[in-house]
Enzyme design. Structure first.
Site: not given
Ligand code: NOJ
Length: 579
Positions: A233, A303
């Protein structure tokens, strides 16, 4: 113009074909190069105990449906101990399961059963921030300024005469200030802590080696349990520029990206001091060394909302991560020349560093593509759509385009991500009552941005039963629309032309014909509104124009719509072979 996805870049061993979907786990196969990875959002997939919240046991019970669909791996969004202020992306214990979702034993069962069915398991890891309920943060609050405990997070004195103003001007990705002031143990107004997301998600300080050590432990905890990889993440945000300088993102910055946008291509934009800093790469090199100590081809997936693609490719250099989500593809308009350009740039940018390209159209942070592609303008990612958004999506057009877009995506070489429910053609739910909304984006912008709840509604399994079979009690943490019978999985199974059957056929053919390991060879002689290429002997044509396209000779393997009279109508994708 032709793109080759480095055929000798390691994709040597491929899963051999077994019964049904043919999935067999083969060690050392670099499976992630061509895998179709299915994202499970645990709250909304299947609820086994009737509390209206999906859980791990519910997922285990429904795994055969995913094997039947033909995916190679599942990625589980967070199921860890969490107060759920950001649907689990606020983790209070990285090494335990939240009781809402089950237990570690439930996780072990899920993983074992997925492996038995020939599917890999990727879990989420959230290293940029923890929950404010994490013991580390609670200890930081209870400890004095300058203490070891505080040094694990980004605490700073405020500016202004008495420290009453935030340390800098950063805004949270979810809206509002990125800093919150605490009250010190003696009751006086105290320091401020940074939270790029919700105030309940304090950012960890990756300048501190202690943080590195703890996350190595977390990686090992799950690797020892047998996971096949991690989706990381905010993999672009963990390191902040020295001195935390002020920064104002461009007005059109997406909610998730927060501003590392297209302008960079022209070399003009400033890189946000909280995203895309050089230091993140050293962390992933270190993590890669941890993964490489384990057998069985474990993978790291970034991500990272980073553009342009040539810059994103830095995350997947040979000694860093294995894959990165291709959000540029997700954000490419339904326009043939733009798609050709993105496909080409993706394959060459990732290929430059020996990585496969990935493809993704939907996830839990963006408007579902069956609705997005029926909108004139979908707005920045994460903003969502709701009852008062001007211009409702055209549902028929959106689904038709979504089917064509998915058939195109699943024909491309590399690895593809499928978000739960897209194989059912699910639309975004627009008219959720405000009282049910949970996304912090909605609250932090006082409803100005609807946020992401509309793509997170629990998915339908059977028609005509309470909660469409999502939950045995009929409960559902977000209300499901009343007209979802036709979207239910069992209603679509075996129905010719259903979206589920389109995905099943596409995944079967993709596997049989090894499209994930192939290369794109563009085909000349088509109008500009047409995307046409050959991959591994399969001719793929998407007609995005108004005028029907005459089909070349060949046998139709798959078509996103019914074909008549040898022509390809608008917003339709076909796969053909010459035999
Ligand atoms: C990316 C995640 O996909 C999202 O759902 C989340 O709110 C943010 N990162 C913060 O962790």
């Amino acid at each position: 113009m032709s793109s080759v996805n480095s055929p000798d870049s390691g994709a040597s061993l491929r899963s051999s074909t077994g019964p049904d979907t043919g999935a067999v786990l083969v060690a050392g196969s670099e499976w992630w190069r061509s895998a179709v990875i299915y994202q499970i959002y645990p709250r909304s997939f299947a609820d086994s105990n009737g509390d209206g919240m999906g859980d791990l046991a519910g997922i285990s019970d429904r795994l055969p449906a995913l094997r039947d669909l033909g995916v190679d791996a599942i990625w589980l969004s967070p199921f860890y101990t969490s107060p759920q202020n950001d649907a689990g992306y606020d983790v209070a214990d990285y090494c335990d399961v939240d009781p809402r979702f089950g237990t570690l034993a439930d996780f072990d069962r899920l993983q074992r059963e997925a492996h038995d069915l020939g599917m890999r398991v990727i879990v989420d890891i959230v290293p940029n921030h923890s929950s404010n309920e994490h013991a580390w943060f609670q200890a930081a609050l209870a400890s004095p300024v300058g203490s070891v405990e505080r040094s694990r997070y980004i605490f700073r004195d405020g500016s202004g005469e008495n420290g009453e103003l935030p340390p800098n001007n950063w805004q949270s990705i979810f809206g509002g200030n990125a800093w919150t002031r605490i009250t010190e143990a003696d009751g006086t107004p105290g320091q401020w802590y940074l939270h790029l997301f919700d105030r309940s998600q304090p950012d960890l300080d990756w300048e501190n080696p202690w943080v590195h050590d703890r996350f190595r432990d977390v990686l090992r905890f799950w690797l020892d349990r047998g996971v096949d990889g991690f989706r990381v993440d905010v993999a672009h945000g963990m390191v902040k520029a020295a001195g935390l300088p002020d920064y104002t993102p461009p007005a059109d910055a997406g909610s998730m990206g927060g501003g590392l946008g297209d302008e960079l291509e022209a070399g003009e934009a400033q890189i946000p001091p909280y995203f895309g800093q050089e230091g993140v790469h050293e962390i992933f090199r270190d993590w890669r060394r941890v993964l490489d100590q384990y057998e069985g081809d474990r993978a790291l997936v970034a991500e990272a909302w980073v553009e342009p693609l040539s810059r994103l490719a830095e995350w997947v250099r040979p000694d860093e991560m294995h894959q990165a989500f291709n959000f540029t593809y997700l954000e490419t308009d339904w326009e043939a020349s733009a798609l050709r350009r993105t496909i080409d740039t993706s394959i060459s940018a990732f290929g430059e560093v020996g990585a496969p390209s990935t493809w993704v159209l939907s996830n839990h942070d963006v408007v579902r593509h069956a609705s997005r592609l029926g909108l004139d303008d979908s707005g920045p990612q994460g903003a969502g759509i709701g009852p008062l958004t001007p211009g409702k999506p055209d549902a028929v057009l959106g689904l038709r385009r979504a089917r064509a877009a998915s058939a195109l995506m699943l024909s491309l070489p590399g690895s593809a991500y499928v978000y739960q429910g897209e194989e059912l053609g699910l639309p975004e739910v627009i008219d959720l009552p405000d009282a049910f909304r949970e996304d912090p984006t909605f609250f932090r912008t006082a409803g100005e941005r609807y946020g992401r709840d509309g793509c997170r509604v629990p998915i339908p399994w059977e028609p005509g039963v309470p909660a469409y079979g999502f939950s045995p009690s009929g409960e559902s943490w977000l209300p499901q629309p009343g007209d979802w019978d036709d979207y239910a999985r069992s209603a679509q199974a075996g129905r010719p032309g259903s979206t589920l059957e389109l995905y099943r056929t596409a995944l079967r053919l993709r596997r049989e014909r090894e499209l994930g390991l192939g290369a794109v060879e563009w085909l000349p002689g088509f109008r500009d509104e047409v995307v046409a290429f050959r991959n591994s002997g399969v001719t793929v044509i998407s007609n995005l124009g108004e005028v029907p396209v005459e089909l070349p000779s060949g046998r139709v393997l798959l078509s996103s719509e019914d074909l008549r009279e040898g022509v390809l109508p608008t917003d339709t994708t076909v796969w053909l072979v010459e035999d």
